[in-house]
Scaffold this motif. Sequence first.
Motif, PDB file in Angstrom:
ATOM      1  N   LYS A  96       0.827  -1.205   0.000  1.00  0.00           N
ATOM      2  CA  LYS A  96       0.000   0.000   0.000  1.00  0.00           C
ATOM      3  C   LYS A  96       0.863   1.256   0.000  1.00  0.00           C
ATOM      4  CE  LYS A  96      -4.054   1.822   2.422  1.00  0.00           C
ATOM      5  NZ  LYS A  96      -4.954   1.626   3.586  1.00  0.00           N
ATOM      6  N   THR A  97       1.979   1.205   0.703  1.00  0.00           N
ATOM      7  CA  THR A  97       2.892   2.347   0.737  1.00  0.00           C
ATOM      8  C   THR A  97       3.501   2.607  -0.635  1.00  0.00           C
ATOM      9  OG1 THR A  97       3.441   1.889   3.056  1.00  0.00           O
ATOM     10  CG2 THR A  97       4.974   3.266   1.819  1.00  0.00           C
ATOM     11  N   VAL A  98       3.942   1.538  -1.312  1.00  0.00           N
ATOM     12  CA  VAL A  98       4.491   1.694  -2.669  1.00  0.00           C
ATOM     13  C   VAL A  98       3.427   2.248  -3.612  1.00  0.00           C
ATOM     14  CG1 VAL A  98       5.394   0.434  -4.658  1.00  0.00           C
ATOM     15  CG2 VAL A  98       6.246  -0.084  -2.356  1.00  0.00           C
ATOM     16  N   SER A  99       2.204   1.755  -3.493  1.00  0.00           N
ATOM     17  CA  SER A  99       1.119   2.226  -4.365  1.00  0.00           C
ATOM     18  C   SER A  99       0.832   3.700  -4.124  1.00  0.00           C
ATOM     19  CB  SER A  99      -0.144   1.399  -4.123  1.00  0.00           C
ATOM     20  OG  SER A  99       0.066   0.042  -4.448  1.00  0.00           O
ATOM     21  N   ALA A 100       0.831   4.132  -2.855  1.00  0.00           N
ATOM     22  CA  ALA A 100       0.565   5.530  -2.535  1.00  0.00           C
ATOM     23  C   ALA A 100       1.640   6.439  -3.128  1.00  0.00           C
ATOM     24  CB  ALA A 100       0.482   5.717  -1.021  1.00  0.00           C
ATOM     25  N   LEU A 101       2.903   6.058  -2.959  1.00  0.00           N
ATOM     26  CA  LEU A 101       3.989   6.871  -3.513  1.00  0.00           C
ATOM     27  C   LEU A 101       3.967   6.848  -5.041  1.00  0.00           C
ATOM     28  CD1 LEU A 101       6.888   5.917  -1.062  1.00  0.00           C
ATOM     29  CD2 LEU A 101       5.564   8.044  -1.121  1.00  0.00           C
ATOM     30  N   ASP A 102       3.596   5.727  -5.626  1.00  0.00           N
ATOM     31  CA  ASP A 102       3.517   5.644  -7.084  1.00  0.00           C
ATOM     32  C   ASP A 102       2.445   6.594  -7.627  1.00  0.00           C
ATOM     33  OD1 ASP A 102       4.279   4.214  -9.633  1.00  0.00           O
ATOM     34  OD2 ASP A 102       2.129   3.754  -9.580  1.00  0.00           O
ATOM     35  N   VAL A 103       1.300   6.677  -6.925  1.00  0.00           N
ATOM     36  CA  VAL A 103       0.250   7.621  -7.333  1.00  0.00           C
ATOM     37  C   VAL A 103       0.765   9.055  -7.262  1.00  0.00           C
ATOM     38  CG1 VAL A 103      -2.000   8.581  -6.686  1.00  0.00           C
ATOM     39  CG2 VAL A 103      -1.665   6.106  -6.708  1.00  0.00           C
ATOM     40  N   LEU A 104       1.488   9.369  -6.189  1.00  0.00           N
ATOM     41  CA  LEU A 104       2.050  10.717  -6.054  1.00  0.00           C
ATOM     42  C   LEU A 104       3.062  11.002  -7.150  1.00  0.00           C
ATOM     43  CD1 LEU A 104       2.662  13.362  -4.484  1.00  0.00           C
ATOM     44  CD2 LEU A 104       4.360  12.048  -3.181  1.00  0.00           C
ATOM     45  N   PHE A 105       3.993  10.092  -7.380  1.00  0.00           N
ATOM     46  CA  PHE A 105       5.054  10.332  -8.357  1.00  0.00           C
ATOM     47  C   PHE A 105       4.478  10.493  -9.767  1.00  0.00           C
ATOM     48  CE2 PHE A 105       8.210   7.826  -5.501  1.00  0.00           C
ATOM     49  CZ  PHE A 105       8.257   8.893  -4.625  1.00  0.00           C
ATOM     50  N   ARG A 106       3.497   9.684 -10.120  1.00  0.00           N
ATOM     51  CA  ARG A 106       2.901   9.788 -11.455  1.00  0.00           C
ATOM     52  C   ARG A 106       2.150  11.109 -11.619  1.00  0.00           C
ATOM     53  NH1 ARG A 106       3.379   5.146 -14.285  1.00  0.00           N
ATOM     54  NH2 ARG A 106       3.912   3.259 -13.108  1.00  0.00           N
ATOM     55  N   ARG A 250      -8.757   6.778  -3.606  1.00  0.00           N
ATOM     56  CA  ARG A 250      -9.955   6.167  -3.033  1.00  0.00           C
ATOM     57  C   ARG A 250     -10.346   4.892  -3.781  1.00  0.00           C
ATOM     58  NH1 ARG A 250     -13.105   8.797   0.257  1.00  0.00           N
ATOM     59  NH2 ARG A 250     -12.531  10.828  -0.571  1.00  0.00           N
ATOM     60  N   SER A 251     -10.359   4.952  -5.105  1.00  0.00           N
ATOM     61  CA  SER A 251     -10.803   3.796  -5.888  1.00  0.00           C
ATOM     62  C   SER A 251      -9.837   2.621  -5.774  1.00  0.00           C
ATOM     63  CB  SER A 251     -10.971   4.190  -7.357  1.00  0.00           C
ATOM     64  OG  SER A 251      -9.733   4.613  -7.914  1.00  0.00           O
ATOM     65  N   SER A 252      -8.557   2.918  -5.571  1.00  0.00           N
ATOM     66  CA  SER A 252      -7.555   1.855  -5.419  1.00  0.00           C
ATOM     67  C   SER A 252      -7.449   1.368  -3.980  1.00  0.00           C
ATOM     68  CB  SER A 252      -6.184   2.346  -5.892  1.00  0.00           C
ATOM     69  OG  SER A 252      -6.229   2.758  -7.245  1.00  0.00           O
ATOM     70  N   LYS A 253      -8.305   1.900  -3.102  1.00  0.00           N
ATOM     71  CA  LYS A 253      -8.328   1.533  -1.681  1.00  0.00           C
ATOM     72  C   LYS A 253      -6.987   1.808  -0.997  1.00  0.00           C
ATOM     73  CE  LYS A 253     -11.932  -1.943  -2.377  1.00  0.00           C
ATOM     74  NZ  LYS A 253     -12.998  -0.967  -2.070  1.00  0.00           N
ATOM     75  N   ILE A 254      -6.313   2.853  -1.454  1.00  0.00           N
ATOM     76  CA  ILE A 254      -5.074   3.283  -0.805  1.00  0.00           C
ATOM     77  C   ILE A 254      -5.391   4.187   0.385  1.00  0.00           C
ATOM     78  CG2 ILE A 254      -2.944   4.589  -1.156  1.00  0.00           C
ATOM     79  CD1 ILE A 254      -3.067   3.731  -4.094  1.00  0.00           C
ATOM     80  N   TRP A 255      -6.479   4.933   0.266  1.00  0.00           N
ATOM     81  CA  TRP A 255      -6.924   5.800   1.361  1.00  0.00           C
ATOM     82  C   TRP A 255      -7.852   5.017   2.285  1.00  0.00           C
ATOM     83  CZ3 TRP A 255      -5.847  10.484   3.352  1.00  0.00           C
ATOM     84  CH2 TRP A 255      -6.778  11.027   4.249  1.00  0.00           C
ATOM     85  N   PRO A 256      -7.742   5.198   3.597  1.00  0.00           N
ATOM     86  CA  PRO A 256      -6.782   6.017   4.363  1.00  0.00           C
ATOM     87  C   PRO A 256      -5.381   5.406   4.352  1.00  0.00           C
ATOM     88  CG  PRO A 256      -8.770   5.522   5.653  1.00  0.00           C
ATOM     89  CD  PRO A 256      -8.766   4.599   4.493  1.00  0.00           C
ATOM     90  N   MET A 257      -4.386   6.272   4.505  1.00  0.00           N
ATOM     91  CA  MET A 257      -2.996   5.840   4.393  1.00  0.00           C
ATOM     92  C   MET A 257      -2.326   5.739   5.761  1.00  0.00           C
ATOM     93  SD  MET A 257      -1.783   7.953   1.002  1.00  0.00           S
ATOM     94  CE  MET A 257      -2.342   9.549   1.598  1.00  0.00           C
TER      95      MET A 257
END
Length: 288
Positions: A96-106, A250-257
Amino acid sequence: MNDMRNRRPFITVALWAVSGCLLFLAGTLLREHAVAVRSVRADALPLVTEIPQLERRARVLAEQRELAELSDALRIGSPEERMRVYALPTEPDLDKTVSALDVLFRSLRASARLSSFSPVTFGNVEDAGGGLRRTPVRTTLGIHEEGLDALIAFIQLCGSLSIADALTDSERLQLLRLTEMESPTAIVALEQYLNADLLSYIEEPRSADAQLLRSFSSQSFERSLRDILRTSALPTMRRAVSPAMAQTLRSSKIWPMQMMQIDALTLDAGGAPGWYKASVELGLYTRQ
């Protein structure tokens, strides 16, 4: 007999002297009594005038407690439960942490605020004290200064669940005092506002603000609310998280982080003005 007649003037003088002393002592005691009465009045009268205010304050606090208890009883899932499940779980969620950072970086790359980023790596879990554990998270970025601001705001967002989490203790206390002054019974509306989902508020803040303001009749509270929100971290968070980015989280269920913070940041000059090569170490936190 003659001795008694001779002593009588002396006895009379002595009696007058004793009477004078007693009168002087009585006068002294009366004066001290008057001073004491004035002192008591000076201390007691201000306290008497404060009693109605203290009684009103006690009634307001009692009403607020009852309303808050009722609100807690009706709410499903307390902030403490959400914090333990999402912000500070017992195990780090690395995917989940990698996914959250990937969303930010993109998102940063799409807005031309990030030129490159290295794969995210994790270190060994460490004891962080206070019942917390820390997992180091490292990456290297080619990033613009505006992207750096967005990165800092995004990491601040991690572990924050509600509007209250994005405000400082001082800002929350200001809102509480304003509510007590303007409309004490609106404490439940303020509590619901502060406990509202932070990401939803970042996406669209107007409806939550309007719902809170309906509990107040004066415009002074609205002006004070705007001032507090304008100087808080919320505007920076809204600039860092675009609507599309919020929808993806939200849709990727990353939130809440999960809670993260920047523990180390090294900046070297990049190839153009305003650009940097940033070495970042984050701390990913869990509870014991």
